[in-house]
Write a protein that holds these residues in place. Structure first.
Motif, short mmCIF file in Angstrom:
data_model
loop_
_atom_site.label_atom_id
_atom_site.label_comp_id
_atom_site.label_asym_id
_atom_site.label_seq_id
_atom_site.Cartn_x
_atom_site.Cartn_y
_atom_site.Cartn_z
N THR A 276 -2.82 -4.00 -4.50
CA THR A 276 -1.57 -3.86 -4.35
C THR A 276 -1.77 -4.66 -2.88
OG1 THR A 276 -0.87 -1.92 -3.09
CG2 THR A 276 -0.16 -2.49 -5.10
N SER A 277 -0.78 -5.19 -2.14
CA SER A 277 -1.01 -5.52 -0.34
C SER A 277 -1.78 -5.09 0.62
CB SER A 277 0.35 -6.55 -0.09
OG SER A 277 1.34 -5.74 -0.03
N SER A 278 -2.27 -5.36 1.43
CA SER A 278 -3.00 -4.77 2.35
C SER A 278 -1.85 -5.04 3.73
CB SER A 278 -3.99 -6.19 2.71
OG SER A 278 -5.40 -4.89 3.78
N THR B 69 -2.56 -7.53 -21.76
CA THR B 69 -3.90 -6.16 -21.50
C THR B 69 -3.06 -5.38 -20.40
OG1 THR B 69 -4.92 -8.93 -21.52
CG2 THR B 69 -5.71 -6.69 -20.13
N ARG B 70 -3.45 -4.26 -20.40
CA ARG B 70 -3.44 -3.65 -19.35
C ARG B 70 -3.96 -3.68 -18.13
NH1 ARG B 70 -5.18 2.81 -19.16
NH2 ARG B 70 -4.66 3.55 -17.36
N VAL B 71 -3.22 -3.80 -17.43
CA VAL B 71 -3.63 -3.71 -15.82
C VAL B 71 -3.61 -2.53 -14.81
CG1 VAL B 71 -3.11 -4.91 -13.67
CG2 VAL B 71 -3.84 -6.26 -15.71
N THR B 72 -3.76 -1.77 -13.78
CA THR B 72 -3.92 -0.47 -14.07
C THR B 72 -3.86 -1.44 -11.95
OG1 THR B 72 -5.28 0.69 -14.77
CG2 THR B 72 -4.86 1.24 -12.68
N LEU B 73 -2.44 -1.19 -11.34
CA LEU B 73 -2.18 -1.24 -9.80
C LEU B 73 -2.50 -0.09 -9.28
CD1 LEU B 73 1.96 -2.03 -10.10
CD2 LEU B 73 -0.51 -4.26 -9.91
N LEU B 74 -3.64 -0.64 -8.80
CA LEU B 74 -4.36 0.50 -6.84
C LEU B 74 -3.39 -0.26 -6.05
CD1 LEU B 74 -7.20 2.05 -7.20
CD2 LEU B 74 -7.88 0.11 -5.99
N ASN B 75 -2.24 1.23 -5.84
CA ASN B 75 -1.36 1.30 -5.05
C ASN B 75 -1.77 1.50 -3.85
OD1 ASN B 75 0.75 0.88 -3.78
ND2 ASN B 75 2.33 2.27 -4.90
N ILE B 76 -2.18 0.52 -2.47
CA ILE B 76 -3.00 1.25 -1.45
C ILE B 76 -1.64 0.72 -0.19
CG2 ILE B 76 -5.33 1.41 -2.57
CD1 ILE B 76 -3.89 -1.38 0.30
N THR B 77 -0.68 0.20 -0.57
CA THR B 77 0.06 -0.03 0.50
C THR B 77 0.17 0.54 2.14
OG1 THR B 77 1.04 -2.29 -0.52
CG2 THR B 77 2.05 -2.03 1.60
N SER B 78 1.21 1.61 1.30
CA SER B 78 1.86 2.40 1.66
C SER B 78 1.31 3.62 2.43
CB SER B 78 2.66 3.61 0.89
OG SER B 78 3.74 4.62 2.20
N LEU B 79 -0.45 3.78 2.06
CA LEU B 79 -0.82 4.63 2.99
C LEU B 79 -1.59 3.91 3.93
CD1 LEU B 79 -3.78 4.50 1.68
CD2 LEU B 79 -3.81 5.13 -0.03
N SER B 80 -1.71 3.03 3.79
CA SER B 80 -2.57 1.69 3.91
C SER B 80 -2.01 1.34 6.13
CB SER B 80 -3.48 0.66 4.11
OG SER B 80 -4.13 0.59 2.71
N GLU B 81 -0.67 0.90 5.59
CA GLU B 81 0.58 0.94 6.63
C GLU B 81 0.59 2.27 7.64
OE1 GLU B 81 4.74 -0.99 7.56
OE2 GLU B 81 4.38 0.82 5.54
N TYR B 82 -0.08 3.25 7.54
CA TYR B 82 -0.18 4.06 8.70
C TYR B 82 -1.07 3.31 9.53
CZ TYR B 82 2.16 7.51 5.91
OH TYR B 82 3.71 8.72 5.38
N ARG B 83 -2.46 3.09 8.77
CA ARG B 83 -3.50 2.83 9.57
C ARG B 83 -4.00 1.33 10.69
NH1 ARG B 83 -7.60 5.89 8.09
NH2 ARG B 83 -8.11 5.12 10.59
N ILE B 84 -2.51 1.68 12.00
CA ILE B 84 -2.32 0.10 13.35
C ILE B 84 -3.90 1.13 13.59
CG2 ILE B 84 -1.45 1.83 14.13
CD1 ILE B 84 -0.39 -0.37 15.25
N ASP B 85 -4.57 2.18 13.51
CA ASP B 85 -5.68 1.65 14.17
C ASP B 85 -6.92 1.39 13.81
OD1 ASP B 85 -5.29 4.47 12.12
OD2 ASP B 85 -7.10 5.19 13.36
N ALA B 86 -7.29 0.88 13.06
CA ALA B 86 -8.25 1.05 11.96
C ALA B 86 -8.61 -0.37 11.58
CB ALA B 86 -7.84 0.94 10.78
N HIS B 87 -7.88 -2.00 12.62
CA HIS B 87 -8.51 -3.77 12.07
C HIS B 87 -9.90 -2.93 13.31
CE1 HIS B 87 -5.27 -4.39 10.04
NE2 HIS B 87 -4.29 -3.09 10.28
#
Length: 337
Positions: A241-243, A288-306
């Motif tokens: 998912t979106s970064s 086809t089965r496609v698994t969504l790797l949901n990273i959007t919410s957990l990544s939104e916290y990480r303002i310090d990681a850029h």
């Protein structure tokens, strides 16, 4: 006693647990999983310490889901799970971020006598882990669909986006055992001429098309290619998912709010990303089965990681946040084994 009972309630099984949105970032001195010294292949734009960032706290945070556990990444176990396989990341520079993270995580500690042997041709996005006959690759494709171009002097200049035609690079995607896609980073007005005379279907260029409609059409082209070209008995397909970015208002030209940030945000916005909603709707219609790797919410916290030392509030430092994305991917492989 209460802590013991809480731990008993936690599980590493995927079913019935929200690994991606319900949780918090925990400071953990045992991180990071690698260093820039142990992994000399980190692109300079992702090498925050090499770019002059002095603090190291951004490498020490671990994602902890509320009701379940993510097992610590084990490079040897991952390599065994991937023996004889080909893992291919396809997409934009954010997926390059995740690809380089995985390579570094697999290489492990430079002091480890069992550190895996790799073969890598300089200038390529391909790493071969010799003893496991396992390849990790990255295939650049920022839109997943074909770009229309024309030559201007010595350069090829993009003129349109053929949202009904899969990227020519898709011939490389066939045959991979695991595919990890992303694309949403470039689907913005800033990158697409605000939708004016840019999106093409057949021989027609739309005078105007809004970005979410264009994204849906592009993803449907990608989905049709997957359903036609991928053998689900051989290949696992993931779509990340979106970064999130940390510009004011989320716009590329806005002020860079990540500059100087040294700790995660106390909470994310909680707002659904419209592009992820489009992605979910398209995936639900696929054979086809496609698994969504949901990273959007957990990544939104990480303002310090850029890579804030170079004023980049959209890509991510390595070691850093993309390692958590790959730990989630690793969890999927463990659960399937």
């Amino acid at each position: 006693m209460q802590d013991i009972e809480e731990n008993k309630k936690r599980t590493t099984k995927l079913e019935g647990c929200d690994f991606s949105t319900r949780g918090r970032w925990v400071y953990d001195e045992s991180y990071p999983l690698y260093t820039r010294r142990s992994c000399p292949f980190i692109y300079e734009g992702f090498d925050c310490q090499g770019s002059g960032r002095l603090d190291k706290n951004f490498t020490k945070w671990r994602w902890q889901p509320q009701d379940c556990e993510i097992p610590r990444f084990d490079a040897t176990k991952m390599l065994e799970l991937m023996r004889g396989k080909r893992l291919l990341y396809v997409g934009d520079s954010i997926n390059r971020n995740q690809f380089e993270s995985m390579v570094c995580m697999l290489m492990g500690d430079i002091r480890d006598p069992n550190r895996p042997r790799i073969s890598h041709a300089k200038g390529t996005y391909s790493f071969y882990f010799v003893d496991y006959k396992f390849t990790v690759e990255f295939s650049p494709s920022v839109f997943l669909v074909e770009k229309g171009t024309k030559r201007v002097g010595q350069k090829q200049v993009q003129t349109s986006l053929r949202i009904d035609t899969i990227d020519q690079g898709s011939s490389r995607w066939r045959g991979a055992d695991i595919l990890v896609f992303d694309t949403e980073h470039w689907w913005t007005d800033f990158k697409t001429n605000s939708g004016k005379n840019f999106y093409q279907e057949g021989g027609k260029i739309h005078p105007f098309l809004d970005v979410h409609t264009a994204l849906r059409k592009g993803l449907m082209t990608w989905a049709a290619w997957v359903d036609k070209s991928i053998n689900p008995r051989k290949t696992q397909v993931f779509f990340r998912t979106s970064s999130p970015t940390h510009f004011s208002g989320g716009e590329w030209k806005s002020s860079r709010s990540c500059i100087g940030a040294t700790e995660p945000l106390p909470k994310p916005s909680g707002m659904a990303n419209k592009k992820d909603v489009v992605l979910e709707e398209v995936v639900k219609q696929m054979k086809t089965r496609v698994t969504l790797l949901n990273i959007t919410s957990l990544s939104e916290y990480r303002i310090d990681a850029h890579p804030s030392a170079i004023k980049d509030c959209s890509h991510w430092c390595l070691p850093g946040l993309p390692d958590a994305w790959n730990e989630l991917l690793y969890l999927h492989f463990l659960s399937d084994s």
